[in-house]
Design a protein around this motif. Structure first.
Motif, short mmCIF file in Angstrom:
data_model
loop_
_atom_site.label_atom_id
_atom_site.label_comp_id
_atom_site.label_asym_id
_atom_site.label_seq_id
_atom_site.Cartn_x
_atom_site.Cartn_y
_atom_site.Cartn_z
N GLU A 201 -13.97 7.28 -15.75
CA GLU A 201 -13.66 6.18 -16.65
C GLU A 201 -12.22 6.26 -17.16
O GLU A 201 -11.51 5.25 -17.21
CB GLU A 201 -14.63 6.20 -17.84
N LEU A 202 -11.78 7.48 -17.52
CA LEU A 202 -10.42 7.66 -18.03
C LEU A 202 -9.38 7.29 -16.98
O LEU A 202 -8.44 6.52 -17.25
CB LEU A 202 -10.21 9.10 -18.48
N ILE A 203 -9.52 7.84 -15.78
CA ILE A 203 -8.52 7.59 -14.74
C ILE A 203 -8.57 6.13 -14.28
O ILE A 203 -7.53 5.52 -13.99
CB ILE A 203 -8.72 8.55 -13.55
N SER A 204 -9.78 5.57 -14.21
CA SER A 204 -9.90 4.15 -13.83
C SER A 204 -9.20 3.26 -14.85
O SER A 204 -8.50 2.31 -14.49
CB SER A 204 -11.37 3.76 -13.71
N SER A 205 -9.38 3.56 -16.14
CA SER A 205 -8.71 2.77 -17.17
C SER A 205 -7.20 2.96 -17.13
O SER A 205 -6.44 2.04 -17.42
CB SER A 205 -9.25 3.14 -18.56
N ALA A 206 -6.74 4.16 -16.74
CA ALA A 206 -5.30 4.40 -16.60
C ALA A 206 -4.71 3.53 -15.50
O ALA A 206 -3.61 2.98 -15.65
CB ALA A 206 -5.04 5.88 -16.31
N ILE A 207 -5.44 3.39 -14.39
CA ILE A 207 -4.98 2.51 -13.31
C ILE A 207 -4.94 1.06 -13.80
O ILE A 207 -3.99 0.32 -13.50
CB ILE A 207 -5.89 2.65 -12.08
N GLY A 208 -5.94 0.67 -14.56
CA GLY A 208 -5.93 -0.67 -15.13
C GLY A 208 -4.75 -0.89 -16.05
O GLY A 208 -4.12 -1.96 -16.04
N ASP A 209 -4.42 0.13 -16.85
CA ASP A 209 -3.26 0.03 -17.73
C ASP A 209 -1.97 -0.12 -16.93
O ASP A 209 -1.07 -0.89 -17.29
CB ASP A 209 -3.16 1.27 -18.62
N LEU A 210 -1.87 0.65 -15.84
CA LEU A 210 -0.69 0.57 -14.98
C LEU A 210 -0.51 -0.84 -14.42
O LEU A 210 0.59 -1.40 -14.44
CB LEU A 210 -0.81 1.58 -13.84
N VAL A 211 -1.59 -1.40 -13.93
CA VAL A 211 -1.52 -2.75 -13.36
C VAL A 211 -1.11 -3.75 -14.43
O VAL A 211 -0.25 -4.62 -14.20
CB VAL A 211 -2.88 -3.14 -12.74
N GLN A 212 -1.69 -3.63 -15.62
CA GLN A 212 -1.36 -4.57 -16.70
C GLN A 212 0.10 -4.43 -17.11
O GLN A 212 0.80 -5.43 -17.30
CB GLN A 212 -2.27 -4.31 -17.90
N GLY A 213 0.57 -3.18 -17.24
CA GLY A 213 1.95 -2.97 -17.64
C GLY A 213 2.94 -3.49 -16.62
O GLY A 213 3.96 -4.11 -16.96
N ILE A 214 2.65 -3.25 -15.35
CA ILE A 214 3.54 -3.72 -14.29
C ILE A 214 3.52 -5.24 -14.19
O ILE A 214 4.55 -5.88 -13.94
CB ILE A 214 3.15 -3.07 -12.95
N TYR A 215 2.35 -5.84 -14.42
CA TYR A 215 2.26 -7.30 -14.41
C TYR A 215 3.13 -7.89 -15.52
O TYR A 215 3.84 -8.89 -15.31
CB TYR A 215 0.81 -7.74 -14.61
N CYS A 216 3.11 -7.25 -16.70
CA CYS A 216 3.95 -7.74 -17.80
C CYS A 216 5.42 -7.63 -17.45
O CYS A 216 6.21 -8.53 -17.74
CB CYS A 216 3.66 -6.94 -19.08
N GLU A 217 5.81 -6.52 -16.81
CA GLU A 217 7.20 -6.35 -16.42
C GLU A 217 7.62 -7.40 -15.39
O GLU A 217 8.72 -7.94 -15.45
CB GLU A 217 7.42 -4.95 -15.86
N ASN A 218 6.74 -7.67 -14.44
CA ASN A 218 7.06 -8.68 -13.42
C ASN A 218 7.13 -10.07 -14.01
O ASN A 218 7.87 -10.92 -13.53
CB ASN A 218 6.01 -8.65 -12.32
N SER A 219 6.32 -10.31 -15.04
CA SER A 219 6.31 -11.64 -15.67
C SER A 219 7.60 -11.90 -16.43
O SER A 219 8.00 -13.05 -16.63
CB SER A 219 5.12 -11.77 -16.62
N ASN A 220 8.25 -10.81 -16.86
CA ASN A 220 9.50 -10.95 -17.62
C ASN A 220 10.67 -11.03 -16.64
O ASN A 220 11.35 -10.05 -16.37
CB ASN A 220 9.69 -9.75 -18.56
N ASN A 221 10.87 -12.22 -16.09
CA ASN A 221 11.92 -12.42 -15.10
C ASN A 221 13.27 -12.41 -15.80
O ASN A 221 13.65 -13.36 -16.48
CB ASN A 221 11.70 -13.75 -14.39
#
Length: 387
Positions: A201-221
């Protein structure tokens, strides 16, 4: 649950600029003094038993990945970023890229066996570290490596003739996606073999956090000026998702595997969190602390000093500085923009915040028994804040 999550593919386009040209960068741990940093890492690796670069060797030397490496050779002569990623791992002379697994192992050794663990479980320890904790360190490194590889996906619409043939760049994109997926598939298998639901659960949530963080960075063009005006707390929150969640939750998971109590898990989480944020700040600060006047350097508009500078001067003043930095060809003179950022309090704010997170990491590790492993963790946290 894990398999479902690993079906997600992602890419990250870091907004780094050198003379107006976008480039991708690898996320790495380093300090301002490479020789001192190398010694800190070398001493730490001796404590846990083997170099960190061997962490994911079993996966990287498999037949499947060897085939991937043979195909990647076809990209030689192009500017595909997957090649830079591969070179970064092969020629990582400053021990920058594979630090997360080392931190997990050091923390595991520093904490030792818990009072709740049985004598039979303690007998499985090798060099003060459980086999499951070593497997977790490998999993952490593989996840990070997979993200680095997936960052090699390029936007084919922005290609220039110097980048290489379109068919080669398309092939490089396919290799980046498939090889990154291969690494993630190996982490999926490794997680399942740990037989610990909370760790999964911990590592799976960490991967989810990574995806969310990277999505936010990509959205900030950045180039289209869509980046929001972030204050310190908002920057920390977004940066933790993309740069800190994996290490923080891996440190907590290492304590869970040794059956440590909630307090120890919380302290391990804090150490990983603050160390990661301190690392990101150190990385962002390098161009602003090391560059000379008029020197062409590479820096990111999403780097902490720039983000804090924008928040301090306000959006109107920032737009004025952007206009003033434009050349006759309507291109940005980034050396002038760099000087503008250095003239305000954005750099000093980032330095102070870096020292704060370094001190918080040191505070968290003090609760563990005094040992060589704890000293190594202290040295790593201290090295990130020496400018």
């Amino acid at each position: 649950m894990i398999e479902k999550m690993f079906t997600c593919k992602w890419m990250r386009m870091t907004s780094t600029v050198r003379s107006g040209t976008a480039q991708r960068t690898l996320s790495s741990f380093y300090s301002s003094g490479p020789s001192n940093w190398t010694k800190v890492v070398s001493d730490a690796e001796k404590i846990v038993g083997y170099p960190t670069s061997f962490m994911s060797l079993r996966c990287l030397l498999s037949d499947e990945f060897s085939n991937v490496a043979m195909h990647v050779k076809k990209l030689i002569g192009t500017q595909h970023p997957l090649l830079n990623t591969a070179r970064g791992f092969v020629y990582d002379s400053r021990n920058n890229l594979q630090m997360r697994g080392l931190v997990v192992l050091l923390l595991s050794k520093a904490a030792g066996p818990s009072h709740a663990s049985t004598d039979h479980l303690a007998q499985d320890m090798v060099g003060g570290i459980y086999p499951s904790q070593r497997n977790l360190a490998e999993i952490t490194e593989l996840i990070h490596t997979a993200f680095l590889v997936h960052r090699g996906v390029v936007n084919l619409k922005e290609l220039t003739p110097s980048d290489g043939l379109l068919k080669d760049m398309e092939f490089g994109n396919k290799m980046a996606v498939l090889s990154g997926d291969f690494l993630l598939a190996n982490t999926c298998t490794g997680l399942a073999q740990l037989n610990n639901t909370k760790v999964v659960e911990l590592i799976s949530s960490a991967i989810g956090d990574l995806v969310q963080g990277i999505y936010c960075e990509n959205s900030n063009n950045i180039e289209n000026n869509f980046t929001p005006d972030l204050d310190t707390s908002a920057w920390e929150e977004q940066t933790f998702l993309s740069h800190g969640a994996l290490l923080a939750k891996s440190c907590q998971a290492a304590m869970e595997l040794a059956q440590h109590d909630e307090r120890s898990q919380r302290l391990a989480y804090k150490y990983g969190k603050h160390l990661s944020l301190g690392h990101k700040l150190t990385s962002d600060l390098q161009p602003f602390l090391k560059s000379n006047v008029g020197e062409q350097v590479s820096f990111s508009f999403s780097a902490a000093p720039v983000v804090f500078h924008r928040h301090i001067v306000g959006p109107e003043r920032w737009q004025q500085q952007l206009q003033q930095a434009k050349t006759m060809r309507n291109q940005l003179d980034f050396s002038e923009l760099l000087a503008a950022v250095k003239s305000e309090r954005g750099v000093s704010s980032a330095v102070n915040l870096c020292r704060y997170h370094g001190n918080r990491a040191l505070e968290a590790i003090q609760a563990f028994p005094s040992s060589e492993a704890r000293s190594a963790l202290e040295n790593i946290a201290s090295a990130l804040t020496k400018f």
